[in-house]
Design an enzyme around this catalytic site. Structure first.
Site, mmCIF file in Angstrom:
data_model
loop_
_atom_site.group_PDB
_atom_site.id
_atom_site.type_symbol
_atom_site.label_atom_id
_atom_site.label_comp_id
_atom_site.label_asym_id
_atom_site.label_seq_id
_atom_site.Cartn_x
_atom_site.Cartn_y
_atom_site.Cartn_z
ATOM 1 N N HIS A 203 1.040 -0.960 -0.048
ATOM 2 C CA HIS A 203 -0.101 -0.164 -0.117
ATOM 3 C C HIS A 203 1.197 1.690 -0.413
ATOM 4 C CE1 HIS A 203 0.989 0.062 4.030
ATOM 5 N NE2 HIS A 203 0.309 1.361 4.887
HETATM 6 C C1 UD1 Z 1 -2.337 5.769 5.215
HETATM 7 C C2 UD1 Z 1 -1.247 5.915 6.005
HETATM 8 C C3 UD1 Z 1 -0.121 5.355 6.480
HETATM 9 C C4 UD1 Z 1 -0.430 3.650 6.711
HETATM 10 C C5 UD1 Z 1 -1.435 3.384 5.666
HETATM 11 C C6 UD1 Z 1 -1.869 2.707 7.060
HETATM 12 C C7 UD1 Z 1 -1.032 8.744 5.536
HETATM 13 C C8 UD1 Z 1 -0.186 10.224 5.191
HETATM 14 N N1 UD1 Z 1 -0.787 7.418 5.165
HETATM 15 O O1 UD1 Z 1 -1.777 5.461 3.498
HETATM 16 O O2 UD1 Z 1 1.241 5.484 6.699
HETATM 17 O O3 UD1 Z 1 0.521 2.773 6.764
HETATM 18 O O4 UD1 Z 1 -2.798 4.416 6.323
HETATM 19 O O5 UD1 Z 1 -2.768 1.587 5.536
HETATM 20 O O6 UD1 Z 1 -1.008 8.714 6.873
HETATM 21 N N2 UD1 Z 1 -8.932 3.952 1.284
HETATM 22 C C9 UD1 Z 1 -10.480 3.963 1.049
HETATM 23 N N3 UD1 Z 1 -11.270 3.928 2.185
HETATM 24 C C10 UD1 Z 1 -10.706 3.455 3.754
HETATM 25 C C11 UD1 Z 1 -9.883 4.781 3.888
HETATM 26 C C12 UD1 Z 1 -8.817 4.765 2.588
HETATM 27 O O7 UD1 Z 1 -11.274 3.855 0.283
HETATM 28 O O8 UD1 Z 1 -11.199 3.254 4.451
HETATM 29 C C13 UD1 Z 1 -8.696 4.986 0.178
HETATM 30 C C14 UD1 Z 1 -9.199 6.512 -0.813
HETATM 31 O O9 UD1 Z 1 -9.561 5.938 -2.233
HETATM 32 C C15 UD1 Z 1 -7.442 7.173 -0.179
HETATM 33 C C16 UD1 Z 1 -6.486 5.804 -0.103
HETATM 34 O O10 UD1 Z 1 -7.136 4.418 -0.106
HETATM 35 O O11 UD1 Z 1 -7.674 8.382 -1.250
HETATM 36 C C17 UD1 Z 1 -5.448 6.207 0.552
HETATM 37 O O12 UD1 Z 1 -6.124 6.300 2.231
HETATM 38 P P1 UD1 Z 1 -4.936 7.773 3.118
HETATM 39 O O13 UD1 Z 1 -6.055 7.316 3.924
HETATM 40 O O14 UD1 Z 1 -4.952 8.709 2.671
HETATM 41 O O15 UD1 Z 1 -3.364 6.657 3.114
HETATM 42 P P2 UD1 Z 1 -3.571 5.446 3.756
HETATM 43 O O16 UD1 Z 1 -2.573 4.844 1.665
HETATM 44 O O17 UD1 Z 1 -4.619 4.335 3.683
HETATM 45 N N1 UDP Z 2 -3.594 -6.411 8.851
HETATM 46 C C1 UDP Z 2 -5.300 -6.880 8.998
HETATM 47 N N2 UDP Z 2 -5.778 -6.844 7.819
HETATM 48 C C2 UDP Z 2 -4.908 -6.862 6.052
HETATM 49 C C3 UDP Z 2 -3.470 -6.179 6.269
HETATM 50 C C4 UDP Z 2 -3.020 -5.439 7.039
HETATM 51 O O1 UDP Z 2 -5.443 -6.371 9.684
HETATM 52 O O2 UDP Z 2 -5.355 -6.890 4.943
HETATM 53 C C5 UDP Z 2 -2.573 -5.659 10.362
HETATM 54 C C6 UDP Z 2 -1.332 -6.622 10.026
HETATM 55 O O3 UDP Z 2 -1.406 -7.208 10.545
HETATM 56 C C7 UDP Z 2 -0.991 -5.426 10.974
HETATM 57 C C8 UDP Z 2 -1.499 -4.009 10.361
HETATM 58 O O4 UDP Z 2 -2.586 -3.797 10.097
HETATM 59 O O5 UDP Z 2 -1.522 -5.046 12.320
HETATM 60 C C9 UDP Z 2 -0.703 -2.629 9.726
HETATM 61 O O6 UDP Z 2 -1.494 -1.789 9.432
HETATM 62 P P1 UDP Z 2 -0.720 -1.082 7.606
HETATM 63 O O7 UDP Z 2 0.027 -2.796 6.639
HETATM 64 O O8 UDP Z 2 -2.052 -0.670 7.340
HETATM 65 O O9 UDP Z 2 -0.015 -0.191 7.930
HETATM 66 P P2 UDP Z 2 1.371 0.764 8.420
HETATM 67 O O10 UDP Z 2 1.509 -0.672 9.341
HETATM 68 O O11 UDP Z 2 2.005 0.089 7.041
HETATM 69 O O12 UDP Z 2 1.376 1.586 8.494
#
Ligand code: UD1
Ligand code: UDP
Length: 356
Positions: A203
């Protein structure tokens, strides 16, 4: 104390599960969800499975550009802080919700505690790196997961308030490992045998937003000749469809929606290898003793590499293929993330916090 904890994204729910429980033994905790993640499989499921208390506030911020999302959070968090007047704000990790919480609180002269402080990838192209640095420098209590994190802070001139308390995700993992084994049927549901498949998650912006990188990763997964299960983050689904890679991926790889924590944990426990660009998943792979192939050029979790359980391959097709074939991990798992009692350690330290 009145403690206001701020969460918003999937990994933060998993981190706060353990600490909320400890904090509430003695303090009044107000839980604020910024709404950064909002799909039920990215948010609600974690509150239910991990028995996290219902948030007192959901700010409903949702998605947006960095400035827009962080700015809206700042406005709403400030209003909540002015109304609730907490003695301390707790923020977790490195997302935009973390930075907005730390900034809003520090400007109002409210003490800030940062859980997972001191991590650095030394790559300022990552939005998370900017969030980490700014949050650490706005925080009064810096709860570091590793000794490397403490040293990183010292090198930046921070001299007080840091504690190596171990990694809070180990608390959550240890508490849930038996529950996940017993309660979930994900292996049967996906027709998988233990140790005969790999798990992948992707991601990071560096992989999703660059077509050549996502293409290279998809090609490696498709060509690997392995059973790969890939729970797809919504950001990644959007780009896979935009780059027309979704159909190709789905024919060769077991593509599934984002999973709940217990299903994900069970899947990782029984995996032969893990492929990921996630910070949390790299750590969990280590904690579970599963070899981890990290789809990034750098990592904050350097100890997992030094211990031989993790290898960096970026989005390089050749390196991914080579590691899928030959990276085997190490022999034993060390204690780099502590003993799984981080919540208790933080709770004890909070007892000495002087409130106004
Ligand atoms: C965010 C964090 C990242 C973290 C990740 C965990 C920032 C800058 N990034 O990234 O550090 O590793 O969360 O998963 O804060 N979206 C949906 N549904 C949701 C949430 C998001 O469809 O419930 C989609 C939207 O299109 C959105 C995109 O995902 O624009 C990105 O979501 P966003 O929360 O901005 O950043 P993440 O990539 O999730
Ligand atoms: N995770 C989850 N379901 C998924 C993918 C990840 O429960 O489909 C959990 C994973 O086990 C870990 C956490 O989400 O505990 C990590 O989150 P993510 O990878 O979104 O973010 P990051 O740690 O990179 O910020």
């Amino acid at each position: 104390m009145k403690i206001l904890s701020i969460v918003g994204a999937r990994p933060q729910f998993i981190k706060c599960a353990a600490l909320s429980c400890a904090v509430r033994k003695e303090h009044n905790e107000i839980l604020v969800h910024t709404g950064q993640h909002y799909d039920s499989e990215m948010s609600d499921i974690f509150f239910k499975e991990l028995q996290i208390p219902e948030p007192d506030y959901n700010l409903g911020i949702g998605s947006g550009s960095h400035g827009e999302q962080t700015g809206k959070m700042l406005i709403e968090i400030e209003k909540t802080l002015l109304y609730e007047k907490p003695n301390l704000v707790i923020v977790y990790g490195d997302t935009n919700s973390t930075l907005a919480g730390a900034l809003a609180a520090s400007k109002l002269h409210i003490k800030v505690a940062h859980v997972e402080a001191g991590l650095r990838s030394f790559d300022r192209n990552m939005p998370e790196e900017i969030n980490r640095i700014l949050t650490d420098h706005a925080s009064d209590l810096l709860f570091c997961p590793t000794e490397t994190a403490v040293l990183n802070l010292k090198k930046e001139g921070i001299t007080t308030g840091m504690y190596n308390v171990g990694d809070i995700m180990l608390d959550t993992l240890e508490y849930n490992i038996r529950i996940a084994e017993k309660k979930t049927t994900i292996l049967d549901d996906l027709c998988l045998n233990s140790n005969e498949y790999m798990v992948a998650t992707v991601h990071r912006v560096s992989n999703t937003d660059k077509i050549e990188n996502l293409c290279s990763i998809v090609n490696a997964f498709c060509d690997a000749g392995e059973t790969i299960v890939f729970p797809v983050h919504p950001r990644t689904e959007k780009y896979l469809k935009q780059y027309e890679l979704w159909n190709k991926l789905s024919t060769k790889v077991k593509v599934v929606p984002p999973l709940g924590y217990l299903e994900m944990l069970k899947l990782m426990m029984h995996a032969r290898k893990i492929l990921t660009d996630s910070g949390g998943v790299q750590k969990e792979a280590y904690m579970l003793g599963v070899p981890c192939i990290t789809l990034r050029e750098n990592t904050e979790w350097v100890e997992t590499i030094e211990d031989g359980w993790n290898v960096l391959v970026g989005a390089d097709y050749g390196k991914i293929m080579h590691s899928i074939e030959s990276f085997e991990g190490s022999k034993s798992v060390g204690k780099i993330f502590g003993d799984g009692n981080t919540a208790e350690k933080i709770f004890e330290i909070l007892k000495s916090v002087e409130v106004d």
